[in-house]
Design a protein around this motif. Sequence first.
Motif, PDB file in Angstrom:
ATOM      1  N   GLU A  63      32.482  37.305  27.747  1.00 34.22           N
ATOM      2  CA  GLU A  63      32.589  38.575  27.033  1.00 34.22           C
ATOM      3  C   GLU A  63      34.067  38.839  26.760  1.00 34.22           C
ATOM      4  OE1 GLU A  63      30.752  41.591  29.385  1.00 34.22           O
ATOM      5  OE2 GLU A  63      28.726  40.904  28.911  1.00 34.22           O
ATOM      6  N   PHE A  64      34.421  38.831  25.483  1.00 34.86           N
ATOM      7  CA  PHE A  64      35.832  38.944  25.131  1.00 34.86           C
ATOM      8  C   PHE A  64      36.423  40.297  25.497  1.00 34.86           C
ATOM      9  CE2 PHE A  64      34.551  35.446  22.262  1.00 34.86           C
ATOM     10  CZ  PHE A  64      35.409  34.488  22.785  1.00 34.86           C
ATOM     11  N   HIS A  65      35.613  41.360  25.499  1.00 31.85           N
ATOM     12  CA  HIS A  65      36.144  42.681  25.851  1.00 31.85           C
ATOM     13  C   HIS A  65      36.451  42.767  27.348  1.00 31.85           C
ATOM     14  CE1 HIS A  65      32.506  44.229  27.802  1.00 31.85           C
ATOM     15  NE2 HIS A  65      31.846  43.565  26.865  1.00 31.85           N
ATOM     16  N   SER A  66      35.971  41.817  28.142  1.00 29.33           N
ATOM     17  CA  SER A  66      36.250  41.808  29.584  1.00 29.33           C
ATOM     18  C   SER A  66      37.427  40.918  29.940  1.00 29.33           C
ATOM     19  CB  SER A  66      35.024  41.336  30.361  1.00 29.33           C
ATOM     20  OG  SER A  66      33.984  42.271  30.239  1.00 29.33           O
ATOM     21  N   LEU A  67      38.092  40.355  28.941  1.00 27.68           N
ATOM     22  CA  LEU A  67      39.238  39.485  29.196  1.00 27.68           C
ATOM     23  C   LEU A  67      40.535  40.229  28.901  1.00 27.68           C
ATOM     24  CD1 LEU A  67      37.978  36.198  27.484  1.00 27.68           C
ATOM     25  CD2 LEU A  67      37.904  36.755  29.909  1.00 27.68           C
ATOM     26  N   ASN A  68      41.443  40.235  29.863  1.00 28.10           N
ATOM     27  CA  ASN A  68      42.805  40.722  29.631  1.00 28.10           C
ATOM     28  C   ASN A  68      43.696  40.230  30.757  1.00 28.10           C
ATOM     29  OD1 ASN A  68      42.326  42.408  31.803  1.00 28.10           O
ATOM     30  ND2 ASN A  68      42.959  44.269  30.760  1.00 28.10           N
ATOM     31  N   LEU A  69      44.981  40.278  30.534  1.00 32.40           N
ATOM     32  CA  LEU A  69      45.917  39.782  31.540  1.00 32.40           C
ATOM     33  C   LEU A  69      46.002  40.769  32.705  1.00 32.40           C
ATOM     34  CD1 LEU A  69      48.785  38.451  29.255  1.00 32.40           C
ATOM     35  CD2 LEU A  69      47.065  37.126  30.486  1.00 32.40           C
ATOM     36  N   PRO A  70      46.112  40.255  33.921  1.00 35.24           N
ATOM     37  CA  PRO A  70      46.252  41.148  35.082  1.00 35.24           C
ATOM     38  C   PRO A  70      47.620  41.825  35.066  1.00 35.24           C
ATOM     39  CG  PRO A  70      46.378  38.840  35.750  1.00 35.24           C
ATOM     40  CD  PRO A  70      46.045  38.850  34.296  1.00 35.24           C
ATOM     41  N   SER A  71      47.693  43.005  35.674  1.00 37.77           N
ATOM     42  CA  SER A  71      48.944  43.770  35.649  1.00 37.77           C
ATOM     43  C   SER A  71      49.977  43.245  36.640  1.00 37.77           C
ATOM     44  CB  SER A  71      48.645  45.244  35.948  1.00 37.77           C
ATOM     45  OG  SER A  71      48.007  45.357  37.206  1.00 37.77           O
ATOM     46  N   SER A  72      49.531  42.572  37.704  1.00 34.78           N
ATOM     47  CA  SER A  72      50.465  42.038  38.704  1.00 34.78           C
ATOM     48  C   SER A  72      49.867  40.792  39.343  1.00 34.78           C
ATOM     49  CB  SER A  72      50.737  43.097  39.774  1.00 34.78           C
ATOM     50  OG  SER A  72      49.546  43.358  40.503  1.00 34.78           O
ATOM     51  N   PHE A  73      50.680  40.119  40.139  1.00 38.58           N
ATOM     52  CA  PHE A  73      50.206  38.928  40.833  1.00 38.58           C
ATOM     53  C   PHE A  73      49.104  39.283  41.827  1.00 38.58           C
ATOM     54  CE2 PHE A  73      50.417  35.818  44.316  1.00 38.58           C
ATOM     55  CZ  PHE A  73      50.124  34.667  43.595  1.00 38.58           C
ATOM     56  N   SER A  74      49.278  40.402  42.531  1.00 41.45           N
ATOM     57  CA  SER A  74      48.252  40.806  43.505  1.00 41.45           C
ATOM     58  C   SER A  74      46.940  41.164  42.800  1.00 41.45           C
ATOM     59  CB  SER A  74      48.741  41.968  44.366  1.00 41.45           C
ATOM     60  OG  SER A  74      49.020  43.088  43.569  1.00 41.45           O
ATOM     61  N   ASP A  75      47.034  41.741  41.608  1.00 42.27           N
ATOM     62  CA  ASP A  75      45.842  42.031  40.817  1.00 42.27           C
ATOM     63  C   ASP A  75      45.147  40.725  40.400  1.00 42.27           C
ATOM     64  OD1 ASP A  75      43.938  43.515  39.351  1.00 42.27           O
ATOM     65  OD2 ASP A  75      45.150  43.367  37.512  1.00 42.27           O
ATOM     66  N   ALA A  76      45.944  39.729  40.028  1.00 39.93           N
ATOM     67  CA  ALA A  76      45.383  38.429  39.648  1.00 39.93           C
ATOM     68  C   ALA A  76      44.680  37.772  40.837  1.00 39.93           C
ATOM     69  CB  ALA A  76      46.482  37.512  39.116  1.00 39.93           C
ATOM     70  N   VAL A  77      45.289  37.828  42.008  1.00 41.23           N
ATOM     71  CA  VAL A  77      44.687  37.244  43.208  1.00 41.23           C
ATOM     72  C   VAL A  77      43.375  37.957  43.535  1.00 41.23           C
ATOM     73  CG1 VAL A  77      44.976  36.938  45.707  1.00 41.23           C
ATOM     74  CG2 VAL A  77      46.859  36.398  44.152  1.00 41.23           C
ATOM     75  N   GLU A  78      43.363  39.270  43.429  1.00 44.99           N
ATOM     76  CA  GLU A  78      42.149  40.043  43.704  1.00 44.99           C
ATOM     77  C   GLU A  78      41.044  39.708  42.701  1.00 44.99           C
ATOM     78  OE1 GLU A  78      39.903  42.055  46.082  1.00 44.99           O
ATOM     79  OE2 GLU A  78      42.032  41.748  46.490  1.00 44.99           O
ATOM     80  N   ARG A  79      41.408  39.553  41.427  1.00 40.15           N
ATOM     81  CA  ARG A  79      40.429  39.181  40.407  1.00 40.15           C
ATOM     82  C   ARG A  79      39.852  37.788  40.691  1.00 40.15           C
ATOM     83  NH1 ARG A  79      42.470  40.689  34.329  1.00 40.15           N
ATOM     84  NH2 ARG A  79      42.661  42.938  34.605  1.00 40.15           N
ATOM     85  N   VAL A  80      40.732  36.854  41.073  1.00 40.19           N
ATOM     86  CA  VAL A  80      40.262  35.492  41.364  1.00 40.19           C
ATOM     87  C   VAL A  80      39.262  35.528  42.515  1.00 40.19           C
ATOM     88  CG1 VAL A  80      40.955  33.229  42.238  1.00 40.19           C
ATOM     89  CG2 VAL A  80      42.285  34.310  40.418  1.00 40.19           C
ATOM     90  N   LYS A  81      39.559  36.277  43.572  1.00 38.66           N
ATOM     91  CA  LYS A  81      38.641  36.381  44.715  1.00 38.66           C
ATOM     92  C   LYS A  81      37.298  36.981  44.285  1.00 38.66           C
ATOM     93  CE  LYS A  81      42.102  37.014  48.345  1.00 38.66           C
ATOM     94  NZ  LYS A  81      42.650  37.989  49.310  1.00 38.66           N
ATOM     95  N   THR A  82      37.347  38.077  43.536  1.00 35.71           N
ATOM     96  CA  THR A  82      36.127  38.768  43.119  1.00 35.71           C
ATOM     97  C   THR A  82      35.307  37.908  42.166  1.00 35.71           C
ATOM     98  OG1 THR A  82      37.257  40.890  43.360  1.00 35.71           O
ATOM     99  CG2 THR A  82      35.226  40.884  42.088  1.00 35.71           C
ATOM    100  N   ASN A  83      35.965  37.349  41.146  1.00 38.51           N
ATOM    101  CA  ASN A  83      35.234  36.543  40.165  1.00 38.51           C
ATOM    102  C   ASN A  83      34.733  35.230  40.764  1.00 38.51           C
ATOM    103  OD1 ASN A  83      35.194  38.215  37.868  1.00 38.51           O
ATOM    104  ND2 ASN A  83      37.343  37.758  37.479  1.00 38.51           N
ATOM    105  N   ALA A  84      35.473  34.656  41.707  1.00 35.75           N
ATOM    106  CA  ALA A  84      35.008  33.434  42.373  1.00 35.75           C
ATOM    107  C   ALA A  84      33.726  33.724  43.147  1.00 35.75           C
ATOM    108  CB  ALA A  84      36.083  32.879  43.292  1.00 35.75           C
ATOM    109  N   SER A  85      33.652  34.908  43.725  1.00 33.57           N
ATOM    110  CA  SER A  85      32.444  35.296  44.439  1.00 33.57           C
ATOM    111  C   SER A  85      31.297  35.577  43.468  1.00 33.57           C
ATOM    112  CB  SER A  85      32.728  36.536  45.279  1.00 33.57           C
ATOM    113  OG  SER A  85      31.562  37.042  45.842  1.00 33.57           O
TER     114      SER A  85
END
Length: 180
Positions: free
Chosen positions: A42-64
């Motif tokens: 879903e393209f509307h759900s794609l955007n760059l994370p605001s910080s490195f910690s946000d990116a790490v949190e997204r990776v954990k959540t989406n990996a799950s």
Amino acid sequence: MTSYGTIPASPGTPSRLEYVSRAKERIKAGLGTRRPWREMFEFHSLNLPSSFSDAVERVKTNASYFTMNYAIVVLLIIFLSLLWQPISLIVFIVMMVAWLALYFLRDEPLVIFGRRITDRVTLIILSVVTVVVLLLTGAVANILVALLVGVVVVIIHAAVMKTDDLFFDEATGGLLRSSG
């Protein structure tokens, strides 16, 4: 009374048809944890994370949330990388069948020479045999590069996929996407 077309089966042993049916159900159940592919892209759900910690949190959540999808993506990339090495591809397919038969689709405990083999031992043995056999095919660099590419693709997707509309469902014990 005639019984044309029937296949006799002993009452104590399940027929091959029953085994295939159970295997099919287990595969469906396993793939049932897969999320719809449309949801992943879903393209509307794609955007760059605001910080490195946000990116790490997204990776954990989406990996799950997308675990099965990500596993399929990585296996597909490895499979595609082996297309130019037919021996390695055949070995990969044979090992995948062995994993399905001996680990994923088994209903009863594995018994060899009258001894019950635990799932943990089966997992360790299959892992070691898989690695050794693939090493012997000479496709180590190819497989490692494909695995690295797969992991990078997964991490990039997981980092740019927003998780704002995910919530924890206590009934299923997993993440769900809100419909709103």
